[in-house]
Design an enzyme around this catalytic site. Structure first.
Site, PDB file in Angstrom:
ATOM      1  N   VAL A 161      -3.597   2.902   0.034  1.00 43.03           N
ATOM      2  CA  VAL A 161      -2.544   2.390   0.912  1.00 43.03           C
ATOM      3  C   VAL A 161      -2.751   0.923   1.253  1.00 43.03           C
ATOM      4  O   VAL A 161      -1.800   0.193   1.512  1.00 43.03           O
ATOM      5  CB  VAL A 161      -2.511   3.219   2.224  1.00 43.03           C
ATOM      6  CG1 VAL A 161      -1.568   2.607   3.240  1.00 43.03           C
ATOM      7  CG2 VAL A 161      -2.129   4.664   1.934  1.00 43.03           C
ATOM      8  N   GLU A 167      -3.641  -2.156  -0.121  1.00 42.30           N
ATOM      9  CA  GLU A 167      -3.226  -3.437  -0.699  1.00 42.30           C
ATOM     10  C   GLU A 167      -1.697  -3.641  -0.727  1.00 42.30           C
ATOM     11  O   GLU A 167      -1.235  -4.740  -0.415  1.00 42.30           O
ATOM     12  CB  GLU A 167      -3.767  -3.619  -2.130  1.00 42.30           C
ATOM     13  CG  GLU A 167      -5.068  -2.925  -2.471  1.00 42.30           C
ATOM     14  CD  GLU A 167      -6.313  -3.740  -2.158  1.00 42.30           C
ATOM     15  OE1 GLU A 167      -7.340  -3.113  -1.859  1.00 42.30           O
ATOM     16  OE2 GLU A 167      -6.263  -4.970  -2.198  1.00 42.30           O
TER      17      GLU A 167
END
Lengths: 768, 768
Positions: free
Chosen positions: B720, B722
């Site tokens: 989740v 980046e």
């Protein structure tokens, strides 16, 4: 399972290895709990009782608080400890209204420095009313004796029975137990009176063994640090990390996961460090909200530690004309001090556990007195009762005109004999130990000793403990191995666990690191003690290493395109059998399994173990002594210990353990005793007065190992630690008998006692 | 594998949970590396270069050594670090004969106090000869540019590529690379010239993105302590414990097992803490033979940290009349400062990875200059290249008169499309994110905005990283669970890992503790980063918990005399299905498996995992902005982020991570940039000058989650962290276009730049 293991099969196990903890201890670099310093740390010093029994009227701390550098003075009421019962020593580390033993802590001064704390101790004033003192078991058992504890104190502490798996039956005794008896166990089989009626000879005697101190070099030491989130971390010299965790959490009413126990290097323990000052130190840190270090002074450890209980054993034993034992009757008294908790059940295991005897009746009593509470000490209960049994057997064999070893060999238990717990004895090496001893030149020439000399023998044993354990085995980036356990190392076990993993993985020992991890994340291990450490934790390490090996072979199988069963792992490399060119190193496997984008799982083995069969360990000792009949002085000229160890994982270490155990057994036999006066005051409360042996007093000890492999221990290993301390008392006193013809039935056999026996011509009471 | 997971099936996973690290951080009780104090600890303070490039003639430390409290002054020659190459920044923490960036450390003063060390720093005199400075990529790429490094510096640092699995082909470029190019990657497919010849419209532009700093709250911090036996322990704020262990061991030529890395609570990292000062601090402690603490000041972190590289992207993209993309050609330049090591490969993954394009030719260059070395920053390389691509796609859709989302939906990659690495794309949620965004009221009413306002959209993605991991899962005496991992928590992952174990074991989260253990004994985990932490470590935790559950059911099966498959585990109790009266608690199972004489193995699960399929994460963003055409000021009025997260293990945390990522993306878009002058001096080297957003500058962010489960992540979870930072620049600039009709091709879109664009009427270069 064959009866012998060929050590040539092993590359590492069975070969002498240096102890990994040796260098730091030799150079002095090792830091013990008492060496640790934390920022903001306070030093705790104790105000202790000068009376064995007294009412505390008041404690005046006002002057102490004025001493520069004194941070706080804490009395019992200040401690945030959840109460259980007044019999729980861990929960009552400070006396409240009444002191019940000499040296009992009453208050503690927390100082910015140790000097400040000590100055504070001098300024704490306790107003006492002395009360009558029950200073011996004889006093305690008198019908009109005063109650040692204000309320009844039955039921042993949970850890008192921890050193061996005991199943006991406490039957109705048919009479009211004396009020100072805190525990009672009755072992019974057959009909002793009818047994004695069959006897051709009966020996009857009362044997007395002293209260002695474990005399670890490092005293009780603990450093407690409050941590963020309401937690606490203890750096402590303990054999029992997970028990300490539970005890501290329960005492301070904290969740278990808020308590972390870090076992520091242990400077000797021998059973005496099964959680004593940990809840106390944690409570002090909680009150202070700063780290607190408590390290007993030697005198505090002697007066307020948890030494070994003394005992009195009234023993009657008879043999039939054919040499078989017909009956054994005993009353065993263990003195537990002011807190219940002796290894009472061991008495039955020993007295009815070395020899086959159809009829026995053994009643065991634990007796309260106004002395410090007792704890475990190497084979707790066994040196005491073995002294009685093996002295009596010696006398009985002589009364029957039997060879002392042959008589024992005729009667000794073997595989399949029913133990006191009703289960059959597993394969043991007792017989083999005696057979080997019987071939020793000293024994063969036992009648050719010089005048004033004598040779004695005795056997000893220990049932061995059991406890489930876990371990992990991780491959590291450098191709080396890290094994983790939750064990406390009191015996060099870390080195031996490394040897087990190294053997499985085909590595030299320098490629294996064993990390004994704190309780927050360690694989579970029980307390170190009861000769169960290597036996149980080693089994978990063996499985973890085997699991890691399987993972290694599976990865290699994929990399080398070969079946795992065609691969061999040796010296950090997996090769295809017979194709030396096809190989992959552990370092390469590590790189492919612990790197970004790696396609193999990390090599991380796990071993869970729950051995359910004990592996009792037995030993046979021989001593040649010279007795000076003028002075009563006994000199030990030769000492031989033959012990069944199942399999010596690290023979050098096993020899070392046996040397240490024999030496401590000679302490029981000849030197050590804690002496209290009628006021309950310990009168030899320092190592100037307490006769701990020095090196020149230790004879040359010859160790011979028997290896009857256990079916469950790693590579057949059994526990080694306890047996060698057990037979010392009887071995020496039997040798004294051989030298002088007089029976010493009270140890230590100090010169005045030996001389008195020689003068009185002390003999066993024998009935034919 | 279905496309949705019904959260109602889960009792813990998928439900908002409080972060376990929250309380300590809120109360201030949490201790970071810079808060730690050890007895005898020294404070390290740096002497840094005032020049970006200069020869060091001499360093005079004699006066510094006279300062009271100064323990030592250390220069490069004093450091016991094994040399690799001068390009290794970790191995060359102090400049030797030449400084190569402004702020480079030259000497370090060790003081008994920080004040003493600082006073010492003032008394260190460095005699420099300034040298010409290469202060920009433009300078560096001039044919007659001076060499930034005295010798050639090709080949990226190993960790530079760590954020995503990239397979790149560096083909022969057919020309000699400029001498300041330290890395070059060429991605090519099809024939771009023929592709452009098919195009109905072509957009061509050059996009510029700034160098920005990760701006973690806690600067680089490390405390190194020499330990007994020649070891060293580091308490450090690092994302990469096991890499730090390897680096320190290699740098100091120590065995791996002598180096212990303890990851302290991390006060933000975002990629910037992948081992920078650890070998340095360890070397200082080794020289001093005392603990040494090094904590960067904010200015040191800005000048001598490892911030994100800036980039320039020359992009040309064409579409056929039917709307399909026909060709993409790009030259990408990433500025790496004085040390090689950018995430160069990501450029190709992004530029040819969001949309199907048959013909592409992407050449990527890493360029050396006299600036501090760069590091990773949340999705390194993706915000830079996504700004270019999504700005160009916006222009292309407009040039083709296409709806901005419909055009993207027509071309976006879906499952099975061939990625740049030649492998088919797995099932992803990019299309679903855009479809969901297209239904948003803001989008539906995009033409009804007020004057001066505009709505822009952009997409962004991240391939996701992979790394094997292990974990254990232990039952404790209180019936609770302890999970161990070797992970560093930079994102609240500890809480989420606990949820995974709790879900498997039917427990509420408060009954599960996750211990992130030091490298000496931890189960392996890779560095935390690359949106792979939960995806890979979570998979190991899931397996460990499943293993523990199986063990629990087996013990219960024996105790309850029932088949394991007839049992259910819920709320700390195993029951026989349908027979509520037959049950056993976890606490009872613990008592029977972790106690003296226990007959069951301890419950100790182990999970090893090596996921080999990436789970790329995609997001679609929308912004409504108001542009003040007088001042050029941009106000973000609304922001919507729709992201495919596979499965939100802890939705509250996932929302939080997306909020943070969007905020940092808005920093890229509107505020942040490290500005160097022509002498290579950072001119905004403090948070007074560097425009980090403050809370009022952050708009309300609406987060919508799409859950297209990954086949391998725990419960379908994907990374989740980046994606949410990626599309900010293009989203804002596309919104600015919508509001003003001018194209901003350089971020941050600061007012002067926006106003200049409005005045000049800046447009995309479009060919039909």
């Amino acid at each position: 399972m064959t009866d012998t293991i060929n050590s040539d099969l092993f590359k590492v196990v069975g070969h002498d290895a240096l102890r990994k903890d040796g260098e730091g201890k030799l150079t002095g670099e090792t830091r013990f709990a008492g060496d640790l310093v934390l920022p903001g740390m306070l030093h705790a010093r104790l105000v202790t009782s000068r009376y064995a029994h007294a009412r505390i009227n008041s404690i005046d701390i006002s002057e102490a608080l004025k001493v520069p550098g004194v941070f706080k003075v804490i009395i019992a009421a200040d401690l945030p400890i959840v109460q259980e019962s007044s019999e729980s020593r861990r929960r009552n580390p400070l006396a409240k209204d009444e002191v019940i033993f000499y040296g009992q802590p009453i208050a503690v001064v927390l100082g910015e420095t140790e000097a400040a704390a000590l100055d504070g101790v001098d300024q704490v004033f306790v107003d006492y009313d002395p009360l009558p003192v029950v200073s011996s078991m004889e006093e305690a058992l008198k019908p009109n004796a005063m109650n040692v504890r204000s309320r009844e104190a039955h039921g042993a502490d949970a850890d008192a029975q921890m050193h061996a798996t005991v199943e006991t039956k406490d039957q109705d005794v048919g009479f009211k137990l004396p009020h100072n008896v805190s525990n009672h166990i009755h072992f019974k089989r057959g009909d002793v009176e009818s047994g004695f009626s069959e006897a051709a000879a009966i020996v009857e005697n009362t044997y007395t063994v002293p209260m002695i101190h474990q005399s670890y070099i490092e005293p009780q030491s603990c450093l407690a640090e409050p941590t963020t989130g309401g937690g606490i971390t203890l750096y402590t010299s303990t054999q029992a990390a997970f028990i300490a965790r539970q005890e501290v959490a329960a005492a301070l009413n904290m969740p278990l996961n808020k308590v972390k126990i870090v076992v520091t290097t242990i400077g000797g323990a021998f059973g005496g460090k099964f959680v004593l000052i940990e809840p106390f130190t944690a409570a002090l840190a909680k009150v202070a909200r700063r780290p607190v270090r408590l390290v007993f002074y030697r005198m505090e450890d002697l007066t307020a530690g948890n030494p070994s209980f003394n005992g009195k054993i009234e023993l009657k034993i008879g043999a039939r004309a054919n040499g078989t034992l017909s009956a054994l009757k005993a009353k065993v008294y263990f003195e537990t001090g002011a807190y219940p908790g002796t290894a009472l059940g061991i008495a039955g295991i020993v007295l009815a556990g070395y020899y086959r005897v159809d009829n026995f009746d053994i009643e065991c009593f634990e007796v309260l007195t106004h002395k410090t509470g007792v704890g475990a000490y190497r084979a707790p209960g066994s040196p005491q009762t073995t002294f009685a049994l093996e002295s009596a057997i010696d006398a009985l064999a002589r009364a029957m005109n039997r060879d002392l070893l042959e008589f024992r060999l005729q009667n000794c238990i073997i595989e399949g004999d029913i133990m006191v717990n009703g289960k059959p004895m597993p394969r043991i090496g007792l017989k083999e130990c005696m057979e080997q001893l019987s071939k020793h030149p000293l024994w063969l020439n036992r009648d050719k000793v010089a005048p004033g000399e004598g040779i004695g023998v005795a056997i000893g044993g220990w049932p061995g403990g059991l406890e489930p354990a876990s371990s992990t085995c991780r491959l590291d980036h450098d191709g080396n191995i890290t094994v983790t356990t939750g064990v406390a190392d009191i015996s060099g076990v870390t080195t031996s666990l490394g040897l087990i993993a190294a053997e499985v993985l085909g590595l030299q020992t320098e490629h294996v690191t064993v990390e004994n991890v704190d309780t927050s994340s360690a694989p579970y291990a029980g307390a170190s003690g009861g000769s169960k450490t290597l036996y149980t934790v080693g089994a978990a390490v063996l499985k973890a290493a085997q699991d890691a090996k399987e993972q290694i072979l599976n990865i290699a199988s994929s990399l080398l395109e070969a079946n795992p069963q065609d691969l061999e792992l040796q010296d950090g490399k997996v090769s295809v059998k017979g194709v030396t060119s096809k190989s992959v190193t552990l370092k390469e496997i590590a790189a492919k399994s612990m790197s970004f984008g790696g396609r193999f799982e990390p090599v991380f083995g796990r071993g869970n173990s729950a051995i359910v069969r004990n592996a009792p360990g037995f030993t046979a000792h021989l001593a040649r002594v010279r007795v000076d009949s003028e002075t009563g002085e006994v000199e030990v000229l030769d000492y031989v210990a033959v012990q069944d160890v199942g399999k010596a994982i690290n023979p050098a270490e096993v020899h070392g353990q046996i040397h240490g155990g024999v030496t401590q057994g000679l302490g029981w036999a000849l030197y050590e005793q804690m002496v209290y006066d009628e006021e309950g005051t310990l009168i030899n409360g320092s190592l100037m007065d307490y006769a701990l042996q020095s090196a020149p007093q230790v004879p040359n000890i010859e160790v011979q190992l028997i290896e009857i492999p256990s079916p469950d221990g790693p590579f057949g290993a059994k526990g080694v630690g306890e047996p060698p301390i057990v037979p010392g008392g009887a071995t020496i006193c039997n040798a004294i008998y051989a030298a002088t013809g007089v029976r010493i039935n009270e140890i230590p056999a100090v010169p005045e006692r030996v001389r008195a026996a020689i003068i009185s011509g002390a003999q066993d009471k024998i009935t034919h």
